[in-house]
Enzyme design. Structure first.
Site, PDB file in Angstrom:
ATOM      1  N   ASP A  37     -38.007  52.799   0.991  1.00 29.60           N
ATOM      2  CA  ASP A  37     -37.708  51.381   0.799  1.00 29.60           C
ATOM      3  C   ASP A  37     -38.921  50.568   1.244  1.00 29.60           C
ATOM      4  O   ASP A  37     -39.692  51.009   2.109  1.00 29.60           O
ATOM      5  CB  ASP A  37     -36.471  50.986   1.619  1.00 29.60           C
ATOM      6  CG  ASP A  37     -35.809  49.713   1.121  1.00 29.60           C
ATOM      7  OD1 ASP A  37     -34.758  49.821   0.465  1.00 29.60           O
ATOM      8  OD2 ASP A  37     -36.343  48.616   1.377  1.00 29.60           O
ATOM      9  N   ASP A  63     -43.597  51.547  -1.458  1.00 30.01           N
ATOM     10  CA  ASP A  63     -43.488  50.637  -2.603  1.00 30.01           C
ATOM     11  C   ASP A  63     -43.603  51.464  -3.877  1.00 30.01           C
ATOM     12  O   ASP A  63     -44.639  52.069  -4.140  1.00 30.01           O
ATOM     13  CB  ASP A  63     -44.601  49.593  -2.531  1.00 30.01           C
ATOM     14  CG  ASP A  63     -44.516  48.539  -3.622  1.00 30.01           C
ATOM     15  OD1 ASP A  63     -43.851  48.784  -4.651  1.00 30.01           O
ATOM     16  OD2 ASP A  63     -45.136  47.469  -3.463  1.00 30.01           O
ATOM     17  N   ASN A  90     -33.636  54.443  -7.693  1.00 28.05           N
ATOM     18  CA  ASN A  90     -32.693  53.339  -7.529  1.00 28.05           C
ATOM     19  C   ASN A  90     -33.378  51.991  -7.301  1.00 28.05           C
ATOM     20  O   ASN A  90     -32.791  50.943  -7.585  1.00 28.05           O
ATOM     21  CB  ASN A  90     -31.764  53.641  -6.350  1.00 28.05           C
ATOM     22  CG  ASN A  90     -30.908  52.459  -5.971  1.00 28.05           C
ATOM     23  OD1 ASN A  90     -29.973  52.092  -6.686  1.00 28.05           O
ATOM     24  ND2 ASN A  90     -31.238  51.824  -4.849  1.00 28.05           N
ATOM     25  N   TYR A 158     -35.225  41.368 -16.569  1.00 24.24           N
ATOM     26  CA  TYR A 158     -34.410  42.477 -16.063  1.00 24.24           C
ATOM     27  C   TYR A 158     -33.839  43.297 -17.218  1.00 24.24           C
ATOM     28  O   TYR A 158     -33.865  44.529 -17.195  1.00 24.24           O
ATOM     29  CB  TYR A 158     -33.284  41.895 -15.210  1.00 24.24           C
ATOM     30  CG  TYR A 158     -32.315  42.908 -14.651  1.00 24.24           C
ATOM     31  CD1 TYR A 158     -32.656  43.707 -13.565  1.00 24.24           C
ATOM     32  CD2 TYR A 158     -31.035  43.047 -15.187  1.00 24.24           C
ATOM     33  CE1 TYR A 158     -31.760  44.623 -13.036  1.00 24.24           C
ATOM     34  CE2 TYR A 158     -30.134  43.950 -14.665  1.00 24.24           C
ATOM     35  CZ  TYR A 158     -30.506  44.737 -13.587  1.00 24.24           C
ATOM     36  OH  TYR A 158     -29.611  45.644 -13.062  1.00 24.24           O
ATOM     37  N   LYS A 162     -34.740  47.281 -17.816  1.00 29.74           N
ATOM     38  CA  LYS A 162     -33.717  48.325 -17.829  1.00 29.74           C
ATOM     39  C   LYS A 162     -33.637  49.020 -19.187  1.00 29.74           C
ATOM     40  O   LYS A 162     -33.360  50.225 -19.260  1.00 29.74           O
ATOM     41  CB  LYS A 162     -32.363  47.734 -17.441  1.00 29.74           C
ATOM     42  CG  LYS A 162     -32.265  47.315 -15.975  1.00 29.74           C
ATOM     43  CD  LYS A 162     -32.629  48.443 -15.023  1.00 29.74           C
ATOM     44  CE  LYS A 162     -32.305  48.091 -13.575  1.00 29.74           C
ATOM     45  NZ  LYS A 162     -32.770  49.144 -12.637  1.00 29.74           N
TER      46      LYS A 162
END
Length: 256
Positions: A37, A63, A90, A158, A162
Site C-alpha cells: 500500500d 506504489d 486491488n 475510472y 477499468k
C-alpha cells in the site's frame, strides 16, 4: 481444509477496505500474504492485525505505478518465502478525482489510469516471469462493473481504466495460459469499502440511494467480504479451468 495452504500472495492496496478484506480471506485459507500500500503506517498496522508475529503476513509501502518499487517487493516475496503464487491487483479506485466531465483535469486522468491500469500492468509484468519459471500462478485483477457498463460514483477516467484492466486480463490469460498461469478479473458494483466511498454514499439523497438499490435485483449493496470470497475462489484450485474472464459480483445490477 485450507484452500490456499502454503501459497504466497501479493495483495496491492491492502491497507484498508477491500484490499484488507482480501488479505484477511487469503490468510484464513492458509496463504502467506505480502500486503502492499502507498500508506506505510496503515498497511503495517493492517498486517499486524492479521498476523501479530509477522510470519505469514507483512505490510510494505509500495506504489504500483512505479516499476522499481513493484520489482523490489516481488523480489522480497521470493526472498521471504521462495515463490510468488498469487497476485491480487486491488490498488485503484477513482482516487478522489472528479466525476463530472468538465471538472476532470489531465492530472486526474493520469492518476486514475496510472494506478488502476498501469499499476495492474506493472505488477503483472513483474510477477509473470516468476510464475512462468514455476509453471503455475494465479493473477486476480480488480475491475468494476463500470469497466463494461457505467459508473455511479466515478468519472470517465475510472470507466476507461477499468475497461483497460479487463482487456489486459483477457490478453494475458491468452498469452500465458500455456505457462500454467491463470488470469481473471472481478467486477464489483458500489461496495462500502472505505471512508471515501462511504462518504459519497452518505452524501446521496435518500431518493438517489433508493434508485441505486432498486437497480440491484438482490436489493442491497455488496460487502468487501463477498468480493474477497470470489478472490479466494479464483486463487484456489476450485477454479483450475477458469481463465480470461471477468466475474460480476454485483447482485445482478448489470441486468438493468
Amino acid at each position: 481444509m485450507q484452500r490456499l495452504w502454503n501459497r504466497n500472495a501479493i495483495v496491492t492496496g491492502a491497507g484498508q477496505g477491500l484490499g484488507l478484506a482480501i488479505a484477511k480471506a487469503l490468510f484464513r485459507e492458509g496463504a502467506r500474504v505480502l500486503m502492499m500500500d502507498v500508506n506505510e503506517k496503515t498497511v503495517i498496522a493492517a498486517a499486524k492485525e492479521i498476523d501479530p508475529k509477522g510470519e505469514r503476513a507483512v505490510g510494505r509501502k509500495g506504489d504500483v505505478s512505479k516499476l522499481t518499487e513493484v520489482q523490489a517487493l516481488v523480489k522480497e516475496v521470493k526472498t521471504l518465502w521462495g515463490t510468488v503464487d498469487i497476485l491480487v491487483n486491488n490498488a485503484g479506485g477513482s482516487l478522489h478525482t472528479p466525476h463530472v466531465l468538465a471538472e476532470i483535469q489531465e492530472k486526474d486522468w493520469n492518476l486514475v489510469v496510472d494506478v488502476n491500469l498501469k499499476g495492474t500492468f506493472l505488477c503483472c509484468q513483474a510477477v509473470i516471469p516468476e510464475m512462468a519459471k514455476q509453471g503455475k500462478g494465479v493473477i486476480v485483477n480488480m475491475s468494476a462493473l463500470a469497466g463494461h457498463w457505467r459508473a455511479s460514483l466515478a468519472g470517465v477516467q475510472y470507466v476507461a481504466a477499468k475497461a483497460g484492466v479487463e482487456g489486459l486480463t483477457r490478453q494475458l490469460a491468452y498469452d500465458w495460459g500455456k505457462s500454467g498461469i491463470r488470469v481473471n478479473a472481478i467486477a464489483p458494483t458500489v461496495t462500502l469499502t472505505g471512508d471515501r466511498i462511504q462518504g459519497l454514499w452518505d452524501a446521496k439523497s435518500e431518493e438517489e440511494k433508493r434508485k441505486v438499490i432498486s437497480d440491484i435485483p438482490l436489493g442491497r449493496l455488496g460487502t468487501p467480504e463477498e468480493v474477497a470470497s470470489v478472490v479466494v475462489f479464483l486463487a484456489s484450485d476450485e477454479s483450475s479451468f477458469i481463465t480470461g474472464i471477468t466475474i460480476d459480483v454485483n447482485g445482478g445490477r448489470y441486468l438493468r
